[in-house]
Design a protein around this motif. Sequence first.
Motif, short mmCIF file in Angstrom:
data_model
loop_
_atom_site.label_atom_id
_atom_site.label_comp_id
_atom_site.label_asym_id
_atom_site.label_seq_id
_atom_site.Cartn_x
_atom_site.Cartn_y
_atom_site.Cartn_z
N ILE A 171 0.87 -1.18 0.00
CA ILE A 171 0.00 0.00 0.00
C ILE A 171 0.90 1.23 0.00
O ILE A 171 1.84 1.32 0.80
CB ILE A 171 -0.91 0.04 1.24
N ILE A 172 0.65 2.17 -0.90
CA ILE A 172 1.41 3.43 -0.92
C ILE A 172 0.72 4.41 0.02
O ILE A 172 -0.42 4.82 -0.24
CB ILE A 172 1.50 4.01 -2.34
N VAL A 173 1.39 4.76 1.11
CA VAL A 173 0.81 5.66 2.11
C VAL A 173 1.32 7.07 1.83
O VAL A 173 2.49 7.38 2.09
CB VAL A 173 1.17 5.22 3.54
N VAL A 174 0.46 7.92 1.30
CA VAL A 174 0.82 9.31 1.01
C VAL A 174 0.53 10.11 2.27
O VAL A 174 -0.62 10.48 2.55
CB VAL A 174 0.03 9.85 -0.20
N ASN A 175 1.56 10.39 3.05
CA ASN A 175 1.41 10.96 4.39
C ASN A 175 1.58 12.49 4.38
O ASN A 175 1.99 13.08 3.40
CB ASN A 175 2.43 10.32 5.33
N LYS A 176 1.25 13.08 5.53
CA LYS A 176 1.36 14.52 5.81
C LYS A 176 0.37 15.34 4.98
O LYS A 176 0.67 16.46 4.55
CB LYS A 176 2.80 15.01 5.60
N TRP A 177 -0.82 14.78 4.79
CA TRP A 177 -1.87 15.48 4.06
C TRP A 177 -2.30 16.74 4.79
O TRP A 177 -2.78 17.70 4.17
CB TRP A 177 -3.04 14.53 3.86
N ASP A 178 -2.13 16.76 6.11
CA ASP A 178 -2.54 17.93 6.89
C ASP A 178 -1.67 19.16 6.59
O ASP A 178 -2.08 20.29 6.89
CB ASP A 178 -2.45 17.61 8.39
N LEU A 179 -0.48 18.97 6.00
CA LEU A 179 0.41 20.09 5.71
C LEU A 179 0.18 20.69 4.33
O LEU A 179 0.75 21.73 4.01
CB LEU A 179 1.87 19.63 5.81
#
Length: 330
Positions: A171-179
């Motif tokens: 699974i590709i986890v695209v993180n830091k969406w909150d920024l």
Amino acid sequence: EQDEGELLAAEFWTLGLGNPYPVSAIHGTGTGDLLDELIIHIPRVTPDDVAKEEQTINVAIVGKPNVGKSSLLNRFAGVERAIVSDIPGTTRDTVDDIIERNGQTYRLLDTAGIRRKKAVNYGTEFFMINRAFKAIRRSDVVMLVVDIMEGISEQETRLAERIAEEGRACIIVVNKWDLVPDKDNDSHKIALEYASKALRTIPWARPVVVSAVTGQRLPALLDAVDDAVRQHRRRVTTSVLNEVLKEAVEWHKPTTSATLKTGRIYYCTQVAIRPPTIAMFVNDAKLFKDNYKRYIEGQFRKALGLEGTPLRILWRSKGMKPSSGTPYGK
């Protein structure tokens, strides 16, 4: 001499740690009494424990330094299981944690950040990365964590290749969406398309946009893990596989080689899971070019819905046509 050793060992009573056991590793003296005591404290494993362990999903969390792997683990665990810091190399060993959701048990493996090979010196970091690679081999599914603010680099591409080589679901986890500033209705779709295009080495991996800090879309991330593991362990009957294969060949027949030889596919069957592995029995595997092999793989994925898992296809040459069945690709 044995009595003298026991007298000397008696001095360790003063530590208050229990009964001391004098032993000799060379001669084996006293090891029997030590083993008898050890057996008492070893927990007994029941058939239910074995069954639960087999059903547990092992999830390795990998990525470059400072992409939010430890934050993700802490958010899932609900406690500060891993130290979170902006300093690269804070996580040095693989941290395991067990969580449960809807009756399913997950073992999360937080790993050290993996940098480019040229940037790694022999020493602590070298062994940190080796342990991270071992965690990938231990896992059923890998969460490849990327930082949406920094983008996807060559290092993530190499990690994706490693995951595919090990045959693990991903699974590709695209993180830091909150920024991400100034998000609109199209931002989420654009982020998903970017992750898929940037990691073309694993086009079958599903991207999920999350925020480890706020917990946004983490339930959807575990749903994606469940789906990927289900496909990773999936078995398909031989009859269904050959129906898909027959239709694929009817749409696009194998080409003729320079020696006027045509590739012929006799039949296929699934020979393994984790990942799904299909054996293709053909007249001569050398007659099938890479683009045709990719076409066949794509048709299997399209028809069977194999998302989140690698698919291995073994092309096996046969000296003559099998007695039963009709060959495809005449």
